[in-house]
Design an enzyme around this catalytic site. Structure first.
Site, PDB file in Angstrom:
ATOM      1  CG  HIS A 593      -0.639   0.070 -22.461  1.00  0.00           C
ATOM      2  ND1 HIS A 593      -3.074   0.273 -22.556  1.00  0.00           N
ATOM      3  CD2 HIS A 593      -1.751  -0.691 -21.429  1.00  0.00           C
ATOM      4  CE1 HIS A 593      -3.602   0.098 -21.775  1.00  0.00           C
ATOM      5  NE2 HIS A 593      -3.027  -0.229 -20.720  1.00  0.00           N
ATOM      6  NE  ARG A 700       3.509   0.134   0.056  1.00  0.00           N
ATOM      7  CZ  ARG A 700       4.404  -0.552  -0.037  1.00  0.00           C
ATOM      8  NH1 ARG A 700       4.390  -1.645  -1.028  1.00  0.00           N
ATOM      9  NH2 ARG A 700       5.560  -1.001  -0.094  1.00  0.00           N
ATOM     10  NE  ARG A 736       0.505   1.675   4.764  1.00  0.00           N
ATOM     11  CZ  ARG A 736       1.385   1.933   4.003  1.00  0.00           C
ATOM     12  NH1 ARG A 736       2.495   1.454   4.314  1.00  0.00           N
ATOM     13  NH2 ARG A 736       1.210   2.226   2.106  1.00  0.00           N
ATOM     14  CD  GLU A 829       5.758   2.306   8.346  1.00  0.00           C
ATOM     15  OE1 GLU A 829       5.951   2.655   6.961  1.00  0.00           O
ATOM     16  OE2 GLU A 829       5.029   2.943   8.738  1.00  0.00           O
ATOM     17  CG  ASN A 852      10.464   0.845   1.586  1.00  0.00           C
ATOM     18  OD1 ASN A 852      11.184  -0.152   1.267  1.00  0.00           O
ATOM     19  ND2 ASN A 852       9.140   0.232   1.426  1.00  0.00           N
ATOM     20  CG  ASP A 853       8.450   5.571   5.522  1.00  0.00           C
ATOM     21  OD1 ASP A 853       8.899   6.098   5.458  1.00  0.00           O
ATOM     22  OD2 ASP A 853       7.237   5.184   5.553  1.00  0.00           O
ATOM     23  NE  ARG A 863       9.447   5.892   0.335  1.00  0.00           N
ATOM     24  CZ  ARG A 863       8.712   4.459   0.858  1.00  0.00           C
ATOM     25  NH1 ARG A 863       8.306   4.418   2.198  1.00  0.00           N
ATOM     26  NH2 ARG A 863       8.067   4.117   0.401  1.00  0.00           N
ATOM     27  CB  CYS A 900       6.607  -5.180   4.457  1.00  0.00           C
ATOM     28  SG  CYS A 900       6.046  -3.715   5.524  1.00  0.00           S
TER      29      CYS A 900
HETATM   30  C1  PEP Z   1       8.241   0.874   3.865  1.00  0.00           C
HETATM   31  O1  PEP Z   1       8.256   1.945   5.125  1.00  0.00           O
HETATM   32  O2  PEP Z   1       9.318   0.182   4.293  1.00  0.00           O
HETATM   33  C2  PEP Z   1       6.286   0.251   3.861  1.00  0.00           C
HETATM   34  C3  PEP Z   1       6.837  -0.897   3.278  1.00  0.00           C
HETATM   35  O3  PEP Z   1       5.449   1.532   3.629  1.00  0.00           O
HETATM   36  P1  PEP Z   1       5.346   2.696   2.452  1.00  0.00           P
HETATM   37  O4  PEP Z   1       6.852   1.576   1.320  1.00  0.00           O
HETATM   38  O5  PEP Z   1       4.389   2.359   1.600  1.00  0.00           O
HETATM   39  O6  PEP Z   1       5.543   4.155   2.782  1.00  0.00           O
HETATM   40 MG    MG Z   2       6.465   3.767   4.637  1.00  0.00          MG
END
Ligand code: PEP
Ligand code: MG
Length: 967
Positions: A593, A700, A736, A829, A852-853, A863, A900
């Site tokens: 908090h 998400r 998604r 991804e 990210n993936d 990651r 994204c």
């Molecule tokens: C990603 O993989 O870039 C993505 C947006 O999905 P997440 O981070 O939820 O795996």
């Molecule tokens: Mg992902």
């Protein structure tokens, strides 16, 4: 304890049905002088409430509590039915154990009986027994050991009914490797037995790997068959006896500890009460901790991540301490160890994973858990020996002396902590340690102390009311409302009352209650819930201050950095934000908090910096970077000047961006880029729009599934999606579908252990295997959309077949739930999806690149890897090439592409992504204004040329340098 002897057994009985069997039993108890006539009606009524079938061919008929008056003498009698009696629900009873009990004496019988329930052959043995000696021998077999350990205790769990609790208990037993898949299903057939005090008992005999006892309590009192449910014991028993433990449970209840078990006891206390072993006899290994600030949030997080890779239980404690080891997979528990530099950690791992897990954990600790570490000196080790290491003490002891043992970070040094609120802050340290109050342990009289406490609570409630009134920020007001609710909690007053009745002063009684409740909360595995313990302590201190008549501390006149152990929301909210340049705490996480309040007030903050910061001399100049999670102690003049400049520039930039956030993002030469927001809950949409988001670019949906104890049904999902769509007021929603597996586990959808879960069953691969879940989600989305723009994308698509299967399913659902404006696409991804983009582009409506993936799979870097993840940079030319291929393929077919992943908000990446002709960037809501501002600075022709150059670079560092030169 009830003794059994052969005269209490009648062999070879026959009964046409349960009613007749009960009549026989009633008659037997009556003729033995144990009960009056009316008791039979009580037994019948009890069966009507719920079957007394215990398992393995045994039933325990007994009267209802209101027929206890009909019991003349406590005792039991046994009837053997070799042919069996139908006891309902397809269950057949071969041995009826009639109980006449004036109070809870039958518990000891239950203990004796349950001891043998796990034996597969029991039913047959009872049926075939020819003598009463034989029956008794069967019932008195030797007990064996049973697993009871911290991970099998789950307190204050969100649950709607007893079934939910059973599911949680079954899951714990599975995680502890006591039960196999299918155990939970078998449990639902078992009739739960009330033990009194709101505690229930259920046991499963099938799919048991090793005997174990789980204990689960619900967050709020539930009801089952008209009786309260405050806790559930769930036993997995598979052929071994477990007398000692059952005896213990029954003794505890009979001794009146049921109420405390159902609420109030900590995990450690429950384990101790059940007589669990303090530490399992597993392979272990020790390693000294060299991190300057001990095991604070960042390194602890690294440790949990490593532990989570192993599919078995791993625990740790400070070597030499008597404390029960805690799970390495629980961040809050790790932090509760309070492990300091030079203390030795002792890891214990289940034999199945020990060989791999122990060396990995040792190596990670030796390499500093993501922090640079100085080798330990003799002096360090000597100091560590002198430090106490009782984790419970460390938690409840809020006096400064417990913390002073850690040396302060030296002048000129740089330290890392959790970045809790962005911005750069400069100022002298103002140490705000928790005030210690002195008060008498014993009160004048319970009545006087009760009145004092009531007055103090009343005054605190009024104080909170005025804070709610005064607080300009909603998030802070909400926290104070929560605090008011905490003060309304009758159990706090009731528990304190009990202490006052024993002579405690109002202060001592109240603080004992608060500390106990907060420790219970802190013991929870859910980090979010555990962090709420800080609020309880905050409320506790507020009332204590009132009781002690204390005045508030006076803060300095000039801008300063507040350095504190764990700041309570009311402390922060009371501060004059014009003077608090930044906040630095020794404890806490990014979701505490205090962090939320700091963010809401726009005060840069670092949390979980370690106990050392509390030893800083007052007035030490500090430079705190809330974006990079970095603290500089007494920085030199040049560093300070640079930081001041950077801060001024950042502030000006943010202000300018905020002022124009509702305008579109159009480059200098007129090319429009859509900027959307990523969202992980239902409520955030209005805020995202207020930051200028033109739609939601990634919803998400895992949040929805994770917030429930089982998969949410169609109506629940539809209501949540509808809330998001309503708030969007016609703007597009890109959703998604459920993305679990890999780094996103879903507790009630356990995935069989995989060697490498990141390359295993996850994303769409998994949901395609559970079409009913995926179809329900698609239908809920389509129902919620009406005629509004809905874009559905599937995560982790790696092949054309997966895409087609998912698309076909969506089309099937759309047949009976048509949506006017529906697009179907995939997340890019997995490198194979990008490489196949020319094929996929002909079929999809859009692509959204999850960098990210995509980065982790392209660069083969986890990651979440504690050390390597810093190199998992999405600006790597290899990743950019895949994005480039995706965009070209999409545009050739007239389709759009979004990005994204986190990369989309990176100021260095924006020009590259725009230069690669990405159509949409979806970023966290707070980043929308700055991303839009960045786009507006660009010239499309130059940016395209920049992006082409980036594709030819050797590595991400070169790309970043290129962008810096471009600016
Ligand atoms: C990603 O993989 O870039 C993505 C947006 O999905 P997440 O981070 O939820 O795996
Ligand atoms: Mg992902």
């Amino acid at each position: 304890m009830l003794e059994l002897d052969t005269r209490q057994v009648k062999m070879g009985q026959r009964a046409a049905d349960k009613a007749e069997a009960l009549a026989l039993m009633g008659g037997f108890l009556l003729e033995e002088g144990l009960v009056d006539k009316g008791y039979l009606a009580g037994m019948q009524a009890r069966e009507a409430q719920g079957s007394t079938y215990l398992g393995q061919g045994i039933a325990i008929p007994h009267g209802t509590p209101d027929t206890r008056d009909a019991v003349r003498q406590t005792g039991i009698r046994l009837l053997q039915f070799p042919e069996g009696v139908d006891w309902g629900n397809g269950q057949r009873v071969y041995l009826a154990v009639g109980i006449a009990a004036k109070s809870d004496e039958h518990l000891s019988l239950l203990q004796a009986l349950t001891r043998v329930l796990g034996e597969d052959s029991l039913e047959a043995s009872l049926r075939e027994a020819s003598t009463s000696e034989h029956v008794l021998a069967i019932l008195q077999r030797t007990p064996q050991s049973i697993v009871v350990e911290p991970q099998l205790i789950a307190l204050a769990q969100p649950a709607e009914d007893l079934d939910d609790l059973i599911a949680i208990a079954a899951r714990r037993l599975r995680q502890a490797d006591c039960a196999a898949e299918g155990f939970a299903g078998a449990l639902y057939d078992a009739a739960p037995l009330p033990l009194g005090d709101g505690l229930w008992w259920v046991h499963g005999l099938r799919r048991v790997k090793r005997p174990g006892l789980a204990f689960v309590t619900p967050a709020t009192v539930l009801s089952h068959e008209g009786q309260p449910v405050k806790g559930l014991f769930c036993l997995a028993t598979g052929g071994e006896g477990h007398e000692a433990l059952l005896e213990r449970v029954c003794e505890l209840l009979a001794a009146g500890h049921g109420a405390a078990l159902a609420g109030g006891m900590t995990v450690a206390q429950i384990l101790a009460a059940l007589g669990a072993e303090a530490a399992p006899d597993w392979p272990s290994a020790t390693v000294p901790l060299a991190n300057a600030h001990g095991l604070h949030a960042r390194p602890a997080q690294v440790l949990t991540q490593i532990a989570k890779r192993f599919d078995g239980d791993i625990r740790v404690r400070i070597a030499g301490s008597d404390a029960a080891p805690v799970s390495v997979k629980s961040l809050s528990k790790l932090l509760s160890l309070g492990a300091r530099r030079a203390q030795t950690l002792e890891f214990l791992a289940e034999p199945l994973v020990a060989q791999e897990a122990l060396p990995a954990l040792l190596a990670a600790v030796q390499s500093g858990l993501g922090e640079p570490v100085e080798p330990l000196t003799e002096q360090d080790l000597a100091r560590a020996d002198a430090v106490t290491s009782d984790p419970i003490e460390a938690l409840v002891d809020d006096t400064p002396s417990a913390i002073e043992a850690v040396p302060p970070p030296p002048a000129g040094s740089t330290w890392h902590a959790v970045a809790a609120s962005p911005g750069i802050a400069v100022g002298p340290a103002y140490l705000h340690t928790v005030r210690s109050f002195t008060y008498a342990d014993h009160g004048v009289s319970p009545e006087v102390e009760r009145t004092r406490l009531r007055d103090a609570i009343h005054a605190s409630r009024a104080e909170l009311g005025s804070l709610i009134h005064r607080s300009p920020v909603k998030a802070i007001r909400e926290i104070f409302v929560t605090h008011q609710e905490m003060l309304e909690d009758p159990s706090l007053v009731e528990d304190t009352d009990a202490r006052l009745a024993q002579g405690a002063s109002a202060e001592a009684g109240w603080m004992a209650t608060i500390n106990e409740a907060a420790s219970t909360q802190e013991a929870l595995e859910d980090a979010l819930l555990a962090e709420r313990a800080a609020d309880l302590r905050d409320v506790g201190r507020r009332v204590l201050a009132r009781l002690c008549g204390a005045e508030d501390a006076i803060e300095p006149d000039n801008a300063y950095i507040l350095v504190t152990d764990e700041v309570g929301p009311s402390d922060v909210a009371k501060l004059d934000t014009a003077r608090v340049a930044g906040i630095l705490t020794a404890r806490g996480g990014a979701t505490s908090h205090s962090a939320i309040v700091a963010r809401a007030l726009g005060i840069p903050a670092l949390v979980g910096a370690g106990a050392g910061v509390l030893s800083l001399a007052a007035g030490t100049p500090l430079l705190l970077d809330g974006d990079r999670g970095m603290l500089r102690v007494a920085p030199d003049a040049a560093t300070l000047a640079r930081a001041q400049e950077e801060r001024a520039a950042r502030v000006a930039r943010q202000q300018a961006a905020d002022a124009r956030c509702m305008e579109p993002a159009i480059t200098l030469d007129g090319h429009a880029v859509e900027v959307f927001a990523n969202q992980g809950d239902i409520k955030g949409t209005p805020a995202a729009i207020a930051y200028g988001a033109e739609g939601i670019g990634l919803l998400r949906t895992e949040f929805l599934f994770m917030a429930h104890a089982k998969a949410p049904d169609l109506a629940a999902q539809e209501a949540d999606y509808r809330q998001v769509m309503d708030a969007l007021e016609g703007r597009p929603l890109v959703v998604r579908t459920l993305d679990v597996g890999g780094d996103k586990p879903l507790p009630y959808w356990p995935i069989p252990a995989e060697e490498n879960p990141y390359l295993g069953l996850r994303g769409v691969r998994l949901t395609l295997q559970r079409p009913e879940i995926m179809e329900t989600q698609l239908r809920a989305l389509m129902r919620a959309a009406d005629s509004r723009p809905l874009r559905i994308m599937f995560p982790m698509v790696g092949s054309v077949t997966e895409w087609r299967q998912a698309r076909d399913m969506a089309r099937r659902v759309a047949l009976d739930t048509p949506v006017k404006d529906l697009q179907l696409g995939i997340m890019v991804e997995v490198p194979s999806a990008a490489l196949l983009a020319p094929v996929l582009a002909a079929e999809v409506d859009f692509f959204s690149v999850g960098t990210n993936d995509l980065t982790q799979y392209t660069l083969a870097i986890d990651r979440g890897h504690p050390v390597l993840s810093a190199q998992a940079d999405g600006l790597h030319p290899a990743v950019l090439k895949l994005i480039d291929m995706t965009v070209k393929a999409a545009h050739a077919h007239g389709k759009w592409v979004g990005v994204c992943g986190e990369l989309a908000a990176d100021p260095h990446a924006v020009p590259i992504l725009v230069g690669l002709d990405v159509d949409e960037l979806s970023v966290s809501a707070r980043s929308v204004p700055l991303v839009k501002a960045r786009v507006r600075e660009l010239d499309m022709t130059k940016t395209r040329a920049l992006a082409q150059q980036a594709l030819d670079m050797a590595g991400p560092g070169d790309v970043r340098a290129l962008v810096e030169a471009f600016d």
